[in-house]
Design an enzyme around this catalytic site. Structure first.
Site, mmCIF file in Angstrom:
data_model
loop_
_atom_site.group_PDB
_atom_site.id
_atom_site.type_symbol
_atom_site.label_atom_id
_atom_site.label_comp_id
_atom_site.label_asym_id
_atom_site.label_seq_id
_atom_site.Cartn_x
_atom_site.Cartn_y
_atom_site.Cartn_z
ATOM 1 N N ASN A 14 -20.926 -13.744 14.942
ATOM 2 C CA ASN A 14 -20.898 -14.824 15.928
ATOM 3 C C ASN A 14 -20.457 -14.248 17.272
ATOM 4 O O ASN A 14 -19.300 -13.885 17.448
ATOM 5 C CB ASN A 14 -19.929 -15.914 15.454
ATOM 6 C CG ASN A 14 -19.863 -17.107 16.387
ATOM 7 O OD1 ASN A 14 -20.320 -17.054 17.519
ATOM 8 N ND2 ASN A 14 -19.277 -18.193 15.909
ATOM 9 N N CYS A 45 -19.204 -21.538 22.522
ATOM 10 C CA CYS A 45 -20.454 -21.130 21.876
ATOM 11 C C CYS A 45 -21.667 -21.868 22.433
ATOM 12 O O CYS A 45 -22.795 -21.386 22.302
ATOM 13 C CB CYS A 45 -20.360 -21.329 20.372
ATOM 14 S SG CYS A 45 -19.018 -20.391 19.606
ATOM 15 N N HIS A 54 -27.480 -21.031 17.546
ATOM 16 C CA HIS A 54 -26.222 -20.303 17.659
ATOM 17 C C HIS A 54 -25.942 -19.642 16.318
ATOM 18 O O HIS A 54 -26.024 -20.281 15.266
ATOM 19 C CB HIS A 54 -25.098 -21.267 18.037
ATOM 20 C CG HIS A 54 -23.735 -20.669 17.915
ATOM 21 N ND1 HIS A 54 -23.422 -19.449 18.460
ATOM 22 C CD2 HIS A 54 -22.616 -21.121 17.287
ATOM 23 C CE1 HIS A 54 -22.146 -19.172 18.178
ATOM 24 N NE2 HIS A 54 -21.651 -20.154 17.473
#
Length: 325
Positions: A282, A113, A252
């Site tokens: 996500n 990520c 993020h």
């Protein structure tokens, strides 16, 4: 003094949008359960013919069109992904070929990520050193291909997508003006001792299989809030700014609770956080450039705004980058 200036952004999503209600037809969950714990209402899932490479290519084309350039103007391509099309060659080289480019360096960065922050930091360093003058920096993922769809604690959290930046060298002529456009400061970190908290249980060298994503959600949450608030403070210190100077934070997009907690720890109102997790879920390395592109195109991020990018992912890896739009 060379600074890397952002001149174009782009993004791409798969065709299929999957709502929480649709997901609850095959997963033991509900729209209410997902919304309450994550803030997610839907996500996009890659279908046949859609891969990390095809999404990255579409996002890159959009970014180049936004910058008003062609692939012949690019001399570096860095692609952040944890879900490459193949073990090798690097998906970046496939994107290069699909765009019609050749000769210039193209490679993948794997930091999950945080991958886009690592890729952006790498490209920025190469531009500052004179190794490149104009770069495509892409985050692209098809996390749906590594999810355990029987694990409701993880499969509801993720989606697929891609985002891309074009950054180019600009000579500041001396000491850079803090009000001038460009990447001002970046910090990157890693702590491999926590790898068992967020990982994929497979790989070419260990099991010979791709594996599935596994996560200890509560522990990841705790580390994320602590690490992200710390790295944001580091970057602000490096750049000589304070939290109140930030116009926008593009975080993020893990889940809404992490975003809320990070904003509180920094003393920033949620109104300054760009939030797209509700519609995209996500998307790992794609989430920061995807969210930035959305906010720039809808008019929230304007030229001259001071913008903080931040992310944390498996590894653990984390980082932040401060730029003037």
């Amino acid at each position: 003094m060379i600074r890397s200036v952002l001149t174009g952004t782009g993004s791409a999503l798969p065709k299929r949008c999957v709502s929480n209600a649709e997901l609850s037809e095959t997963v033991d969950t509900s729209d209410e359960w997902i919304r309450e714990r994550t803030g997610i209402t839907q996500r996009y899932i890659a279908g046949e013919g859609e891969t990390t490479g095809t999404l990255a290519t579409d996002a890159a084309r959009a970014a180049m069109a936004d910058a008003g350039i062609a692939i012949d103007d690019i001399d570096l391509l860095v692609l952040a992904t944890a879900t490459p099309d193949n073990t090798f060659p690097a998906t970046a080289t496939q994107v290069q070929a699909a765009l019609g480019g050749r000769g210039f360096p193209a490679f993948d960065v794997a930091a999950v990520c945080s991958g886009f922050l690592y890729a952006l930091g790498t490209a920025d360093s190469m531009i500052r050193s004179g190794m490149a003058t104009r770069a495509l920096v892409i985050g692209s993922e098809t996390f749906s291909r590594i999810l355990d769809w029987d694990d409701r604690g993880t499969c509801v959290l993720f989606g697929d997508g891609a985002g891309a930046f074009v950054i180019e060298a600009r000579d500041m002529g001396g000491l850079p003006d803090p009000d001038a456009a460009g990447i001002i400061a970046t910090r990157l970190h890693a702590e491999g001792e926590h790898s068992e908290l967020l990982y994929v249980d497979g790989g070419p060298s260990s099991t010979g299989e791709v594996g599935k994503l596994r996560m200890m959600g509560r522990e990841v949450f705790r580390h994320a809030v602590t690490n992200l608030s710390a790295v944001l403070t580091e970057v602000l210190g490096d750049a000589g700014f304070e939290a109140g100077d930030i116009d926008w934070v593009v975080p993020h997009q893990a889940n809404s609770r992490i975003l809320d907690a990070t904003a509180r720890k920094l003393g920033l109102p949620m109104e300054r956080m760009v939030v797209t997790v509700d519609r995209h879920a996500n998307t790992s390395a794609a989430s920061v450039p995807l969210a930035y592109d959305v906010a720039r195109r809808d008019g929230r991020i304007k030229p001259g705004d001071l913008v903080m990018l931040e992310a944390m992912g498996g590894g653990f890896t984390w980082g932040a980058s401060l730029l003037r739009a």
